[in-house]
Design a protein around this motif. Sequence first.
Motif, PDB file in Angstrom:
ATOM      1  N   ALA A  51      16.590  46.592  18.726  1.00 18.47           N
ATOM      2  CA  ALA A  51      15.184  46.605  19.131  1.00 18.47           C
ATOM      3  C   ALA A  51      14.599  47.991  18.895  1.00 18.47           C
ATOM      4  O   ALA A  51      15.190  48.993  19.278  1.00 18.47           O
ATOM      5  N   SER A  52      13.438  48.042  18.259  1.00 22.19           N
ATOM      6  CA  SER A  52      12.884  49.341  17.877  1.00 22.19           C
ATOM      7  C   SER A  52      11.381  49.272  17.685  1.00 22.19           C
ATOM      8  O   SER A  52      10.841  48.261  17.233  1.00 22.19           O
ATOM      9  N   GLU A  53      10.728  50.376  18.032  1.00 22.13           N
ATOM     10  CA  GLU A  53       9.301  50.528  17.775  1.00 22.13           C
ATOM     11  C   GLU A  53       9.039  50.996  16.352  1.00 22.13           C
ATOM     12  O   GLU A  53       7.887  51.065  15.919  1.00 22.13           O
ATOM     13  N   ASP A  72       7.911  40.839  18.675  1.00 18.51           N
ATOM     14  CA  ASP A  72       8.871  39.779  18.965  1.00 18.51           C
ATOM     15  C   ASP A  72       9.608  40.036  20.275  1.00 18.51           C
ATOM     16  O   ASP A  72       9.921  39.084  21.012  1.00 18.51           O
ATOM     17  N   LEU A  73       9.900  41.291  20.595  1.00 22.13           N
ATOM     18  CA  LEU A  73      10.532  41.616  21.880  1.00 22.13           C
ATOM     19  C   LEU A  73       9.668  41.132  23.037  1.00 22.13           C
ATOM     20  O   LEU A  73      10.156  40.485  23.970  1.00 22.13           O
ATOM     21  N   ILE A  74       8.394  41.437  22.987  1.00 28.27           N
ATOM     22  CA  ILE A  74       7.492  41.042  24.068  1.00 28.27           C
ATOM     23  C   ILE A  74       7.390  39.520  24.153  1.00 28.27           C
ATOM     24  O   ILE A  74       7.429  38.935  25.246  1.00 28.27           O
ATOM     25  N   HIS A  75       7.282  38.869  22.991  1.00 29.99           N
ATOM     26  CA  HIS A  75       7.236  37.402  22.963  1.00 29.99           C
ATOM     27  C   HIS A  75       8.529  36.813  23.522  1.00 29.99           C
ATOM     28  O   HIS A  75       8.506  35.828  24.294  1.00 29.99           O
ATOM     29  N   LEU A  76       9.665  37.391  23.151  1.00 27.05           N
ATOM     30  CA  LEU A  76      10.964  36.927  23.627  1.00 27.05           C
ATOM     31  C   LEU A  76      11.044  36.973  25.147  1.00 27.05           C
ATOM     32  O   LEU A  76      11.454  35.999  25.800  1.00 27.05           O
ATOM     33  N   VAL A  77      10.657  38.091  25.727  1.00 27.77           N
ATOM     34  CA  VAL A  77      10.732  38.243  27.179  1.00 27.77           C
ATOM     35  C   VAL A  77       9.719  37.334  27.878  1.00 27.77           C
ATOM     36  O   VAL A  77      10.018  36.727  28.916  1.00 27.77           O
ATOM     37  N   GLN A  78       8.533  37.205  27.306  1.00 23.55           N
ATOM     38  CA  GLN A  78       7.532  36.322  27.902  1.00 23.55           C
ATOM     39  C   GLN A  78       8.027  34.873  27.930  1.00 23.55           C
ATOM     40  O   GLN A  78       7.859  34.169  28.934  1.00 23.55           O
ATOM     41  N   ARG A  79       8.624  34.428  26.839  1.00 27.67           N
ATOM     42  CA  ARG A  79       9.146  33.063  26.818  1.00 27.67           C
ATOM     43  C   ARG A  79      10.304  32.910  27.813  1.00 27.67           C
ATOM     44  O   ARG A  79      10.438  31.861  28.451  1.00 27.67           O
ATOM     45  N   ALA A  80      11.126  33.955  27.956  1.00 24.15           N
ATOM     46  CA  ALA A  80      12.223  33.894  28.920  1.00 24.15           C
ATOM     47  C   ALA A  80      11.702  33.807  30.351  1.00 24.15           C
ATOM     48  O   ALA A  80      12.332  33.188  31.215  1.00 24.15           O
ATOM     49  N   VAL A  86      16.695  38.714  18.022  1.00 21.64           N
ATOM     50  CA  VAL A  86      16.350  39.417  16.788  1.00 21.64           C
ATOM     51  C   VAL A  86      15.068  38.812  16.237  1.00 21.64           C
ATOM     52  O   VAL A  86      14.648  37.724  16.648  1.00 21.64           O
ATOM     53  N   SER A  87      14.446  39.511  15.318  1.00 22.27           N
ATOM     54  CA  SER A  87      13.259  38.978  14.666  1.00 22.27           C
ATOM     55  C   SER A  87      13.660  37.935  13.611  1.00 22.27           C
ATOM     56  O   SER A  87      14.850  37.658  13.416  1.00 22.27           O
ATOM     57  N   ALA A  88      12.670  37.360  12.947  1.00 25.16           N
ATOM     58  CA  ALA A  88      12.920  36.309  11.946  1.00 25.16           C
ATOM     59  C   ALA A  88      13.356  36.941  10.632  1.00 25.16           C
ATOM     60  O   ALA A  88      12.750  36.733   9.568  1.00 25.16           O
ATOM     61  N   TYR A 142      11.438  30.514  21.913  1.00 27.52           N
ATOM     62  CA  TYR A 142      11.228  31.788  21.223  1.00 27.52           C
ATOM     63  C   TYR A 142      11.056  31.530  19.732  1.00 27.52           C
ATOM     64  O   TYR A 142      11.908  30.918  19.092  1.00 27.52           O
ATOM     65  N   ALA A 143       9.945  31.996  19.177  1.00 28.42           N
ATOM     66  CA  ALA A 143       9.632  31.789  17.762  1.00 28.42           C
ATOM     67  C   ALA A 143       9.192  33.111  17.150  1.00 28.42           C
ATOM     68  O   ALA A 143       7.995  33.416  17.087  1.00 28.42           O
ATOM     69  N   PRO A 144      10.150  33.936  16.710  1.00 27.88           N
ATOM     70  CA  PRO A 144       9.801  35.258  16.173  1.00 27.88           C
ATOM     71  C   PRO A 144       8.969  35.161  14.909  1.00 27.88           C
ATOM     72  O   PRO A 144       9.105  34.205  14.131  1.00 27.88           O
ATOM     73  N   ARG A 145       8.139  36.167  14.692  1.00 28.94           N
ATOM     74  CA  ARG A 145       7.251  36.185  13.533  1.00 28.94           C
ATOM     75  C   ARG A 145       7.471  37.396  12.633  1.00 28.94           C
ATOM     76  O   ARG A 145       7.082  37.389  11.469  1.00 28.94           O
ATOM     77  N   GLN A 146       8.081  38.450  13.165  1.00 32.26           N
ATOM     78  CA  GLN A 146       8.303  39.640  12.357  1.00 32.26           C
ATOM     79  C   GLN A 146       9.551  39.470  11.489  1.00 32.26           C
ATOM     80  O   GLN A 146      10.434  38.657  11.794  1.00 32.26           O
ATOM     81  N   ASN A 147       9.632  40.247  10.405  1.00 31.29           N
ATOM     82  CA  ASN A 147      10.759  40.147   9.484  1.00 31.29           C
ATOM     83  C   ASN A 147      11.056  41.531   8.921  1.00 31.29           C
ATOM     84  O   ASN A 147      10.185  42.180   8.330  1.00 31.29           O
ATOM     85  N   ALA A 148      12.294  41.980   9.118  1.00 35.01           N
ATOM     86  CA  ALA A 148      12.691  43.305   8.641  1.00 35.01           C
ATOM     87  C   ALA A 148      12.647  43.432   7.125  1.00 35.01           C
ATOM     88  O   ALA A 148      12.618  44.544   6.594  1.00 35.01           O
ATOM     89  N   GLU A 149      12.631  42.311   6.439  1.00 29.21           N
ATOM     90  CA  GLU A 149      12.747  42.329   4.984  1.00 29.21           C
ATOM     91  C   GLU A 149      11.615  43.102   4.315  1.00 29.21           C
ATOM     92  O   GLU A 149      11.786  43.611   3.198  1.00 29.21           O
TER      93      GLU A 149
END
Length: 285
Positions: A168-170, A187-195, A209-211, A227-234
């Motif tokens: 997890a990183s800014e 995605d971190l914020i979305h993950l915790v909100q869904r939890a 992790v992100s998508a 949880y439905a991540p939208r960010q992608n490190a790629e």
Amino acid sequence: MAIPIKIALSGAAGNLGRILRTALPELGYKVRSAGGRTELRLLFPDEDIMHGDLREPEVVDKLLDGIDVLVHMAGTSVERPLAEIIENNLIALHAVYEGARRHRVKRIIFASSNHAFGMHPVEHTLHQGTCYRPDGFYGLSKMWGEGMARMYWDKHGIESVCLRIGSASETPPANRRHLSTWLGVEDLIHLVQRAIEAPDVGYAEVWGVSANSRAYCDMSEPNQIGYAPRQNAEQWASQAEGIAVHADPVASQYQGGPFVVHDYTPMEARPGRALGAAPSKKDES
């Protein structure tokens, strides 16, 4: 009008806690933030803050009084000597769950880790139900923490969502491994909100992790919290894929990266092997 969910946030002074300490009130939650043994400074007027050692029941009671959901981000988050891991990640976690029993806290969101699976080779894809392969005492403590979360649901009816958080990183991915393990802030914020908000989770395990196109875990599998991540490190691959995670090449072979090489016994020095013998395919699996 719905009654606001009352949230306790432990580890509010840590890397993830600092993000959530701001984000959760902005989402409309009433939040009590705990900063461990270091006193927090107010971020905004009337912020509910506290500090103290979570191994002490009176500190846990202060944190959990009147709380619906605990977002538990406290504890040692890197590889450290076993004694420290036991104190911060086992004894303190037990104290927190016992406090949740006393105060009838409905749900605990537990910051687990990908390091509970770090000895899986990078070629392996992790699925729901994949076996643990911790890469050190830190990863082992997260495996134990997930077991505690399971037990407190089965025996005491306290729900838990175990978030198997990656990197997890800014900031964008810093190396090749992060292209698989990165978790962006959105995605971190979305993950915790869904939890927090998912109904009737009982006990749940979710990859944090992100998508990422190169994710070690199968993000196409459904999870229990939506949880439905939208960010992608790629999108940062051109900058990151040429950067090794560690000088030791062993780190690039396993999903845990640099945690793996800490106190690692080379194949040729392991019991039953002749010195200088090449590792077999079985050794590397």
